[in-house]
Each structure stands twice: as C-alpha cells, then as structure tokens.
Design a protein around this motif. Structure first.
Motif, PDB file in Angstrom:
ATOM      1  N   LEU A  60      53.929  41.341  56.631  1.00 16.76           N
ATOM      2  CA  LEU A  60      54.395  42.067  57.745  1.00 16.76           C
ATOM      3  C   LEU A  60      55.715  42.882  57.394  1.00 16.76           C
ATOM      4  O   LEU A  60      55.985  43.726  58.652  1.00 16.76           O
ATOM      5  N   ASP A  61      55.896  43.225  56.379  1.00 19.04           N
ATOM      6  CA  ASP A  61      57.124  44.228  56.275  1.00 19.04           C
ATOM      7  C   ASP A  61      56.472  45.624  56.273  1.00 19.04           C
ATOM      8  O   ASP A  61      55.294  45.918  56.148  1.00 19.04           O
ATOM      9  N   GLY A  62      57.672  46.428  56.497  1.00 18.89           N
ATOM     10  CA  GLY A  62      57.292  48.094  56.558  1.00 18.89           C
ATOM     11  C   GLY A  62      56.927  48.538  57.752  1.00 18.89           C
ATOM     12  O   GLY A  62      56.802  49.869  58.076  1.00 18.89           O
ATOM     13  N   THR A  63      56.853  47.972  58.901  1.00 16.87           N
ATOM     14  CA  THR A  63      56.239  48.266  60.296  1.00 16.87           C
ATOM     15  C   THR A  63      57.799  48.717  60.923  1.00 16.87           C
ATOM     16  O   THR A  63      58.684  48.016  60.588  1.00 16.87           O
ATOM     17  N   SER A  80      48.755  49.815  60.649  1.00 16.62           N
ATOM     18  CA  SER A  80      49.774  50.816  61.385  1.00 16.62           C
ATOM     19  C   SER A  80      51.194  50.509  61.052  1.00 16.62           C
ATOM     20  O   SER A  80      51.495  49.208  61.023  1.00 16.62           O
ATOM     21  N   GLU A  81      51.820  51.548  60.944  1.00 18.04           N
ATOM     22  CA  GLU A  81      53.455  51.195  60.923  1.00 18.04           C
ATOM     23  C   GLU A  81      53.982  50.805  62.005  1.00 18.04           C
ATOM     24  O   GLU A  81      55.019  50.506  62.467  1.00 18.04           O
ATOM     25  N   VAL A  82      53.306  51.184  63.429  1.00 16.44           N
ATOM     26  CA  VAL A  82      53.702  50.936  64.678  1.00 16.44           C
ATOM     27  C   VAL A  82      52.615  50.297  65.456  1.00 16.44           C
ATOM     28  O   VAL A  82      52.258  50.526  66.448  1.00 16.44           O
ATOM     29  N   PRO A  83      52.416  48.760  65.056  1.00 16.53           N
ATOM     30  CA  PRO A  83      51.376  47.888  65.662  1.00 16.53           C
ATOM     31  C   PRO A  83      52.082  47.643  67.165  1.00 16.53           C
ATOM     32  O   PRO A  83      53.161  47.335  67.271  1.00 16.53           O
ATOM     33  N   ALA A  84      51.165  47.525  68.155  1.00 18.83           N
ATOM     34  CA  ALA A  84      51.697  47.263  69.415  1.00 18.83           C
ATOM     35  C   ALA A  84      50.417  46.855  70.453  1.00 18.83           C
ATOM     36  O   ALA A  84      49.349  47.454  70.258  1.00 18.83           O
ATOM     37  N   GLY A  85      50.907  46.061  71.131  1.00 17.95           N
ATOM     38  CA  GLY A  85      49.879  45.682  72.321  1.00 17.95           C
ATOM     39  C   GLY A  85      49.131  44.307  72.102  1.00 17.95           C
ATOM     40  O   GLY A  85      48.985  44.035  70.857  1.00 17.95           O
ATOM     41  N   ARG A  86      48.620  43.870  72.960  1.00 17.78           N
ATOM     42  CA  ARG A  86      47.738  42.500  72.621  1.00 17.78           C
ATOM     43  C   ARG A  86      46.325  42.861  72.603  1.00 17.78           C
ATOM     44  O   ARG A  86      45.543  42.498  71.717  1.00 17.78           O
ATOM     45  N   ALA A 133      48.473  44.389  53.760  1.00 17.83           N
ATOM     46  CA  ALA A 133      49.862  44.818  54.148  1.00 17.83           C
ATOM     47  C   ALA A 133      49.454  45.595  55.840  1.00 17.83           C
ATOM     48  O   ALA A 133      49.036  46.486  55.770  1.00 17.83           O
ATOM     49  N   ILE A 134      50.270  45.059  56.711  1.00 13.46           N
ATOM     50  CA  ILE A 134      49.983  45.590  57.965  1.00 13.46           C
ATOM     51  C   ILE A 134      50.424  47.044  58.026  1.00 13.46           C
ATOM     52  O   ILE A 134      49.643  47.836  58.605  1.00 13.46           O
ATOM     53  N   ALA A 135      51.632  47.308  57.482  1.00 14.30           N
ATOM     54  CA  ALA A 135      51.885  48.807  57.548  1.00 14.30           C
ATOM     55  C   ALA A 135      51.078  49.676  56.680  1.00 14.30           C
ATOM     56  O   ALA A 135      50.742  50.926  57.075  1.00 14.30           O
TER      57      ALA A 135
END
Length: 106
Positions: free
Chosen positions: A47-50, A11-17, A5-7
């Motif tokens: 993918l949920d929760g971010t 992270s709950e705020v994934p960002a960037g390449r 679970a990504i979140a």
C-alpha cells in the motif's frame, strides 16, 4: 505469488469507489489487479507510495472481494498479504474484509 504495489502497478493517486468515479477507483483495482492475482493463487499487496487512500477505495477494492462472492474472508486470510509501513492502514483493510458479507452465502 503475485506482488502488487498499488503506486507502481495502478496509481499513485487511487480514488473513488466505482469505475464511474474515475479510472483509478477501488472497483477498477479489484477487477484489473486484485481478483486476477488472487484467482491465480496468492498475492502480496503493498500500500505504500501513494498520496493516500479514501475509505471508499479500500472498502470497494478489498471488501468487495467478499461482497461480490469472489472469495471468503477466511480464504483471503490464507491467500492475501497486505504490507505497509502504516500498520493502521493494514488493519483497516483487514477490517473491511472481515466485515464484508456475501449476500448469497446463506
């Protein structure tokens, strides 16, 4: 089967390449979580929760698996399950995977 679970796991705020864009980039997720899980077998990625996803994060994390030559798109269709309440997001991830090209696969 690995459950990611990504979140919860990343992270709950994934960002960037790239990792140079920050510690919660698509490259970091792919290398630290996704590639090891898939190398060991199968994975389910939730993918949920971010707070949301940028296209650069998703393309690098998922499309990068193919582009880097770790797996083919057909292998990922067998080994990877993407889940989300937002079906459009799931479809977007599969588009990145299916469009990615491994430059050394000729």
């Amino acid at each position: 089967m690995h459950d990611i679970a990504i979140a919860r796991d990343f992270s709950e705020v994934p960002a960037g390449r790239f990792e140079r864009d920050g510690p919660f980039s698509g490259e970091a997720f792919r290398e630290r979580h996704l590639k090891p899980a898939l190398s060991a077998g199968q994975a389910v990625v939730n993918l949920d929760g971010t707070e949301g996803y940028g296209s650069s994060f998703l393309e690098e994390a998922f499309g990068g698996l193919v582009r880097r030559g770790y797996f083919s798109a057909s292998e990922l269709h067998k080994r990877l399950k993407i889940v989300s309440r937002d079906q459009a997001l799931v479809d977007e991830v599969w588009e990145y995977i299916d469009r990615a090209k491994n430059p050394s696969a000729n």
